[in-house]
Design an enzyme around this catalytic site. Structure first.
Site, PDB file in Angstrom:
ATOM      1  N   CYS A  16       0.799  -1.216   0.000  1.00 45.92           N
ATOM      2  CA  CYS A  16       0.000   0.000   0.000  1.00 45.92           C
ATOM      3  C   CYS A  16       0.830   1.263   0.000  1.00 45.92           C
ATOM      4  O   CYS A  16       2.006   1.261   0.305  1.00 45.92           O
ATOM      5  CB  CYS A  16      -0.882   0.047   1.244  1.00 45.92           C
ATOM      6  SG  CYS A  16      -1.870  -1.421   1.471  1.00 45.92           S
ATOM      7  N   GLY A  42       0.380   0.388  -5.176  1.00 47.50           N
ATOM      8  CA  GLY A  42      -0.886  -0.322  -5.099  1.00 47.50           C
ATOM      9  C   GLY A  42      -1.797   0.096  -6.207  1.00 47.50           C
ATOM     10  O   GLY A  42      -2.161   1.268  -6.312  1.00 47.50           O
ATOM     11  N   ASN A 117      -0.299   1.243   5.831  1.00 50.59           N
ATOM     12  CA  ASN A 117       0.653   0.548   4.962  1.00 50.59           C
ATOM     13  C   ASN A 117       1.432  -0.415   5.849  1.00 50.59           C
ATOM     14  O   ASN A 117       2.017  -0.001   6.838  1.00 50.59           O
ATOM     15  CB  ASN A 117       1.602   1.558   4.300  1.00 50.59           C
ATOM     16  CG  ASN A 117       2.703   0.900   3.484  1.00 50.59           C
ATOM     17  OD1 ASN A 117       3.763   1.475   3.297  1.00 50.59           O
ATOM     18  ND2 ASN A 117       2.482  -0.315   2.992  1.00 50.59           N
ATOM     19  N   GLY A 118       1.438  -1.662   5.453  1.00 53.30           N
ATOM     20  CA  GLY A 118       2.132  -2.678   6.254  1.00 53.30           C
ATOM     21  C   GLY A 118       1.218  -3.848   6.499  1.00 53.30           C
ATOM     22  O   GLY A 118       0.126  -3.933   5.922  1.00 53.30           O
ATOM     23  N   TYR A 257      13.341  -2.628  -4.784  1.00 49.38           N
ATOM     24  CA  TYR A 257      12.281  -2.638  -5.788  1.00 49.38           C
ATOM     25  C   TYR A 257      11.135  -1.674  -5.510  1.00 49.38           C
ATOM     26  O   TYR A 257      10.648  -1.018  -6.418  1.00 49.38           O
ATOM     27  CB  TYR A 257      11.698  -4.051  -5.902  1.00 49.38           C
ATOM     28  CG  TYR A 257      10.459  -4.126  -6.766  1.00 49.38           C
ATOM     29  CD1 TYR A 257      10.569  -4.180  -8.151  1.00 49.38           C
ATOM     30  CD2 TYR A 257       9.192  -4.135  -6.200  1.00 49.38           C
ATOM     31  CE1 TYR A 257       9.436  -4.232  -8.954  1.00 49.38           C
ATOM     32  CE2 TYR A 257       8.055  -4.187  -6.992  1.00 49.38           C
ATOM     33  CZ  TYR A 257       8.178  -4.238  -8.363  1.00 49.38           C
ATOM     34  OH  TYR A 257       7.069  -4.282  -9.146  1.00 49.38           O
TER      35      TYR A 257
END
Ligand code: AMP
Length: 485
Positions: A16, A42, A117-118, A257
């Site tokens: 996310c 995302g 996020n996570g 990445y």
């Protein structure tokens, strides 16, 4: 159903991006722009919640930010000077709107919108306990666990309830929460996922990456620190650190990445780190060749580093169509394979008769490498050597990067020889974990104690994995029962 297997359809994990604005008229329009810059984090769904001083407004939709949030009517329906947004991504399984964030709840203290996020590594355990004591869940997202923990906390103020909730969760979380009183942004005690803070005039901005600050013309102020809560009320800003201090372990894969190369992460330019990884790769794994060719776009900075270090010319031997999403984005193996073909094409005139070094950032399932090596051979390459700008990905991530279950990771199944054979390259080599740390300006991994979360490469998970352990126990019991039976 809330599965105990994180790789089932009702899976918990997500990748996310999050963005929040406090104190700017028309905040939702800024959030839409910020989410645009975070789209790479995302692509499955996006959402924005705003607060106009009286009411909360939310719009959540499947698909990209553009197409959903570039419509004036949508933004006009999200009024207010505070807004928070989220882009979400999951590769397969349930992609229902109910899991799209921001999640919103009416708590005793008023409205509460949260973007996460996570991934929490004990969400299933907590959820089971919460359901047993009467909580009714609306989604299968791990983030909702935090909301219920806040709602059921015995503390009085919202902030104390929130801290109480965070002390019960394990894993990775960067959160932006919006309440009638203001905004709270925080990072888990290890700072696994990123979160930065910026300034635009008098308004405060939070974002997963600095590129999202750039897009709205905001100034980068600093990273939200691991274990820190930043509380914004009007123009007043306060920071608290309610956790026992820990040595941070930010995700190293963000550099490999996940983050955009034009982001600054933990004080490092992601682009420069990627180039340095490429240079380390060339030092560790040289090869006699005519051309260095990146797998675009993810392999480009590392390939520049490899070419500069080795003196082998860098060329664009593969052209990428920009109208197809990331390889992983299409759920399902069949479509994923097709995606690779749609995405890349050989620059035949350049490749023919050449010995080439192909550079990519990572091998996960091996799908991309296999296709690209074949594509180079079909275009007449004399030799194809694959060099990977990360160590072999041998372990799943339980902190929010979507690596598949171990059984699907090429490097978990095969040794180097087996992998080389599988992708049909003349040779294959990966940068070492120490080379990766060196590219980040560190000494060898062992000498610095792991400064990063590198569990996908080493299996050294920095938090407990309660849900995994419990699932394993259930599986082991089932096996035992079978054997006894
Ligand atoms: P694979 O084809 O399964 O080996 O995946 C490797 C390719 O996917 C590489 O080109 C990477 O750039 C990209 N990749 C690696 N990790 C991820 C991820 N978590 N999400 C999306 N793409 C990824």
């Amino acid at each position: 159903m809330f599965s105990t297997n994180p790789f089932d359809d009702d899976k918990l994990r997500e990748e996310c991006g999050i963005f929040g604005v406090s104190g700017a008229d028309g905040a939702a329009a800024l959030v839409a722009l910020g989410l645009h810059a975070l789209q790479h984090r995302g692509q499955e769904a996006a959402g924005i919640s705003s607060f106009d001083g009286v009411q909360f407004h939310t719009h959540r939709a499947m698909g990209h930010v553009a197409g959903n949030f570039d419509r004036p009517d949508v933004i006009e329906a999200l009024p207010g000077a505070a807004a928070v947004g989220h882009v979400r991504y999951s590769t397969s399984g349930e992609t229902a709107l109910r899991n799209v964030q921001p999640l919103y709840a009416e708590l005793a203290s008023g409205g509460f919108a949260v973007a996460h996020n996570g991934n929490l590594s004990n969400a299933l355990r907590l959820r089971k306990d919460l359901v047993r004591t009467g909580s009714i869940f609306q989604s299968t997202s791990d983030t909702e666990v935090i909301i219920h923990l806040v709602a059921t906390s015995n503390y009085r103020t919202l902030l104390d309830r929130f801290i109480d909730a965070l002390k019960q969760v394990e894993g990775a979380y960067s959160l932006i929460c919006m309440t009638p009183e203001g905004m709270i942004a925080c990072r888990d005690p290890l700072g696994i996922r990123p979160l930065v803070m910026g300034k635009l005039g008098d308004s405060v901005i939070f974002a997963s990456e600095t590129v999202a600050l750039d897009v709205v013309g905001a100034e980068y102020v600093r990273d939200v620190e691991p274990g820190e809560l930043v509380i914004v009320k009007g123009t007043e800003l306060r920071s608290i650190r309610p956790f026992t201090p820990n040595a941070p372990r930010p995700c190293i894969f963000e550099y490999v990445y996940f983050s955009r190369p034009d982001s600054i992460s933990g004080g490092n330019s992601v682009y420069s780190v990627r180039k340095a990884i490429g240079a380390e790769l060339a030092i560790e794994n040289p090869v006699d060749a005519d051309l260095v060719i990146p797998v675009p776009d993810s392999g480009v900075p590392a390939a520049i580093g490899y070419a500069q270090q080795s003196g082998i010319p860098f060329e664009l031997g593969i052209i990428r169509s920009h109208y197809v999403g990331r390889t992983f984005i299409q759920p399902g193996d069949k479509v994923r394979h097709l995606g690779v073909k749609l995405k890349h094409n050989a620059n035949r005139a350049l490749i023919e008769g050449k010995r080439i070094v192909l550079i990519d950032d990572s091998i996960v399932r091996g799908t991309t490498s296999l296709k690209i090596v074949q594509m180079m051979r079909d275009a007449g390459a004399a030799e194809v050597h694959m060099r990977i700008a990360s160590p072999p990905t041998r372990h799943s991530c339980f902190y929010g990067v979507d690596t598949p279950e171990r059984a699907k990771l090429l490097a978990a199944k095969l040794d180097l020889g087996g992998m080389t054979e599988y992708i049909q390259a003349d040779s294959l080599a990966f940068v070492s974990i120490d080379g990766l740390y060196k590219a980040l300006g560190e000494a060898e991994r062992a000498a610095v104690r792991p400064k990063y979360c590198d569990a996908c490469f080493t299996g050294d998970y920095p938090t407990p994995l309660t849900d995994q352990d419990e699932t394993r126990t259930v599986d082991q019991l089932a096996m035992l029962e079978e054997r006894v039976g």
